[in-house]
Design an enzyme around this catalytic site. Sequence first.
Site, PDB file in Angstrom:
ATOM      1  N   THR B 165     -54.459  13.085   3.544  1.00  0.00           N
ATOM      2  CA  THR B 165     -54.036  11.793   2.973  1.00  0.00           C
ATOM      3  C   THR B 165     -54.619  10.662   3.840  1.00  0.00           C
ATOM      4  O   THR B 165     -55.769  10.297   3.648  1.00  0.00           O
ATOM      5  CB  THR B 165     -52.498  11.713   2.855  1.00  0.00           C
ATOM      6  OG1 THR B 165     -51.918  12.042   4.107  1.00  0.00           O
ATOM      7  CG2 THR B 165     -51.992  12.649   1.782  1.00  0.00           C
ATOM      8  N   LYS B 191     -52.750  19.064   8.019  1.00  0.00           N
ATOM      9  CA  LYS B 191     -52.992  17.670   7.654  1.00  0.00           C
ATOM     10  C   LYS B 191     -51.819  16.863   8.191  1.00  0.00           C
ATOM     11  O   LYS B 191     -50.715  17.360   8.373  1.00  0.00           O
ATOM     12  CB  LYS B 191     -53.123  17.480   6.152  1.00  0.00           C
ATOM     13  CG  LYS B 191     -51.920  17.810   5.363  1.00  0.00           C
ATOM     14  CD  LYS B 191     -51.161  16.745   4.617  1.00  0.00           C
ATOM     15  CE  LYS B 191     -51.405  15.327   4.890  1.00  0.00           C
ATOM     16  NZ  LYS B 191     -50.312  14.490   4.261  1.00  0.00           N
ATOM     17  N   THR B 202     -45.947  13.818   5.010  1.00  0.00           N
ATOM     18  CA  THR B 202     -47.048  14.051   5.908  1.00  0.00           C
ATOM     19  C   THR B 202     -47.492  15.434   6.305  1.00  0.00           C
ATOM     20  O   THR B 202     -48.545  15.882   5.938  1.00  0.00           O
ATOM     21  CB  THR B 202     -46.791  13.287   7.196  1.00  0.00           C
ATOM     22  OG1 THR B 202     -46.523  11.968   6.818  1.00  0.00           O
ATOM     23  CG2 THR B 202     -47.963  13.337   8.105  1.00  0.00           C
ATOM     24  N   GLU B 288     -52.115   7.754  13.076  1.00  0.00           N
ATOM     25  CA  GLU B 288     -52.439   6.473  12.467  1.00  0.00           C
ATOM     26  C   GLU B 288     -52.681   5.411  13.547  1.00  0.00           C
ATOM     27  O   GLU B 288     -51.780   5.066  14.306  1.00  0.00           O
ATOM     28  CB  GLU B 288     -51.323   6.051  11.510  1.00  0.00           C
ATOM     29  CG  GLU B 288     -51.326   6.921  10.253  1.00  0.00           C
ATOM     30  CD  GLU B 288     -50.086   6.775   9.394  1.00  0.00           C
ATOM     31  OE1 GLU B 288     -50.105   7.279   8.259  1.00  0.00           O
ATOM     32  OE2 GLU B 288     -49.114   6.168   9.860  1.00  0.00           O
ATOM     33  N   ASN B 406     -49.656   0.653   8.356  1.00  0.00           N
ATOM     34  CA  ASN B 406     -48.355   0.890   7.739  1.00  0.00           C
ATOM     35  C   ASN B 406     -47.754  -0.337   7.087  1.00  0.00           C
ATOM     36  O   ASN B 406     -46.859  -0.219   6.256  1.00  0.00           O
ATOM     37  CB  ASN B 406     -47.396   1.506   8.760  1.00  0.00           C
ATOM     38  CG  ASN B 406     -47.728   2.966   8.969  1.00  0.00           C
ATOM     39  OD1 ASN B 406     -47.579   3.763   8.051  1.00  0.00           O
ATOM     40  ND2 ASN B 406     -48.232   3.297  10.141  1.00  0.00           N
ATOM     41  N   THR B 411     -49.221  -2.466  -0.406  1.00  0.00           N
ATOM     42  CA  THR B 411     -49.533  -3.783  -0.964  1.00  0.00           C
ATOM     43  C   THR B 411     -51.037  -3.991  -1.096  1.00  0.00           C
ATOM     44  O   THR B 411     -51.823  -3.175  -0.686  1.00  0.00           O
ATOM     45  CB  THR B 411     -48.925  -4.881  -0.079  1.00  0.00           C
ATOM     46  OG1 THR B 411     -49.187  -4.547   1.282  1.00  0.00           O
ATOM     47  CG2 THR B 411     -47.450  -4.978  -0.299  1.00  0.00           C
TER      48      THR B 411
END
Lengths: 411, 411
Positions: B165, B191, B202, B288, B406, B411
């Site tokens: 992802t 992953k 996740t 991330e 994040n 958006t």
Amino acid sequence: MKKDMEKKEKAAHIKFIGGGPAAVLGVTGAGVHCGLKPDGALVLALFLSEQPCKTAAFFTANKLLGAHIPVFREKLRAGRGLVSALLVNSKNANCSTGKQGEKDNLAICAALAKELGLPPEQTLFASTGVIGVRLPAGLIRAGLDPLVTQHGKAGVANAARAILTTDTRPKICAVETEHCGRRYHIGGVAKGAGMIAPNLATMLSFVFTDLDLPAASLRKIAAECVEESYNSISVDGDTSPNDTVLVMANGMSGVKLGAGDSAGLARFKESLGAVTKRLAMEIVRDGEGATKVMHIEVLGAATAADAKCIARAIALSPLVKTAIFGMDPNWGRIISAAGASGAKFDPLRARLDIDGACVYNLGKPRRLRAEIMRNPDVFIRLETGLGRAAARFWSCDLSIDYVKINAEYMT
Amino acid sequence: MKKDMEKKEKAAHIKFIGGGPAAVLGVTGAGVHCGLKPDGALVLALFLSEQPCKTAAFFTANKLLGAHIPVFREKLRAGRGLVSALLVNSKNANCSTGKQGEKDNLAICAALAKELGLPPEQTLFASTGVIGVRLPAGLIRAGLDPLVTQHGKAGVANAARAILTTDTRPKICAVETEHCGRRYHIGGVAKGAGMIAPNLATMLSFVFTDLDLPAASLRKIAAECVEESYNSISVDGDTSPNDTVLVMANGMSGVKLGAGDSAGLARFKESLGAVTKRLAMEIVRDGEGATKVMHIEVLGAATAADAKCIARAIALSPLVKTAIFGMDPNWGRIISAAGASGAKFDPLRARLDIDGACVYNLGKPRRLRAEIMRNPDVFIRLETGLGRAAARFWSCDLSIDYVKINAEYMT
């Protein structure tokens, strides 16, 4: 409508007023710079009560303790919980400084007590700032004389500024409360822009009242108010080694409550709670890098512990906090934080409202309204449908500036 | 020197090799795009074992569960823990989709099982991606045929890519282990770029081996390896609703271990642990926004639970994580995180090393060397001096990019 009525009712006997601790009879203060900060900013504060205060004290749960905390405990024991003078420095936490740190604290207190003509055990000295550096005792001692000379009602505002570290503004609050036709006052200050920033040893709050009440009632009510305010907020979810809250009552209003006056004590709790919640909220609003305040309410939980556990998990989740920063009404992150909290939780029985709009109900998402999460205050209300317990928690978003402030502090 | 010798000894019977699950005899795979992602990225994966695998399964502790988790549990019970085929989609988590989500999972599995000629209970289907959106069953069904046609050794690399992802790269690992002159293989994929990102649901990891061992031994050893790898890492400290780890043994190497072969089982544990730790570390390294990996080691704790509690508290502290990002050797934040962890801890008995240099000892800071925390790997070693228990934990820094990723996802 109901809220308005509640507010009006509260307004009838509790009134927010200006001045913070200066609103409390007999309380004065001063703030000086004394050379500790290179830019000449105020860095040393004195709060003084004309009459000794019965004092309820609350300290950090961290096992790393600032030097002032064991000294406070010992003095409060020796002085039977009475405090007259409170000295505070920012910029240096006097933490991880060993026995020398405690000696420095005691010696400076002794000098101040002598100058004020007070018993040393009624004179306390708290520190906040960088960890692991010995207190510059000489500079602080040189600041005592101007503090003692200058203290007064007008000096309290300077004292409120002198205790700040990464805060962008002072935090003060006061109320006047009516009791049987007479009035007493509660006024406090706070500092802190992260629940933890060990190099800044963060949260301090000092609240005075001129009410006279039994020490045991003061301790009980103060403990409840601390739990519902300072212990229900988070900026980054941790506990500094120097966190200290004092609630001090000097009785100088002449209003006296007995241990059996349950209505009077309830009103005092409401009044003190109004001050501590306002100050706690100011800390969150001034959180490092914060752009929004999250008001989290968990209802219908199985137990009070579960309610607080879920509220805290939502408040602390980096993914919820970044979603709030991004104004992204990401209900999945909130439900998931509740599910991962460890408390009893069933997503199929839960309902989630954000800013008054239902976004998730009984396992299913609802259509999102674009306007939610746009304001500086974001209201998250989670009804878990498992019981009757409730909790509130306040937190702020996690912004790019938070990372910048904390990555770049020492370097 | 000691480390080198350990490595050499390990190298004698455990060798890292290429191919991931493709290194395991009888395991094939395929990955297709099937229109789920607009850019035509791979999004649907098949892993297939020629012989049914004894399977040890581990799921999220979150009370919000992806639809595949109750279905897995039921099928593993019905099929006595045997699995032959594993279908995985990314982009959609099939979570908060109610009973319909489970029905969709079962129907797609039934179609795949029919096409492969397998019992439906040996055919599992896991999902990861956005929460709260119904699975596009039609698109996925249309992808089954190409998966079944294309699967092979070469297709495993595509399968490893199709499960990603927010990951920036696939995560695969394999080892070849010698046992009494013969060889078996362990190969896995993973992953995940955050322990939680509920809209991306996740962490998934699937590890195959061609060793033959008793199901009970497999479960026990797999549980230990999961605890020391996937349960000892954090990107942002939370648990996704879809987290799933499967360890699957098809026995096709012909190497067989009995329940009493303690030396053989110990070597298998070492081999499996090498794969799961490598995959877990890849997740952290691809965290991330991560720029650095923190290797946290807590030694001399009173209990194993205390050791892990302290290690976890350091790993999760936003202030430690931002300090690492800023390459700021801020020992105070680490000691304070340990002190606030809730575990038994005495700062006066602790010693802290960062990147091999002692920065704090028995309550006192040491002079800092400028070169620490400059590398992509940061080693934090805390000796608490209270006992003999130890724990390791891996985490990454908290960067400006983490907040950006994040805050801006939906958006």
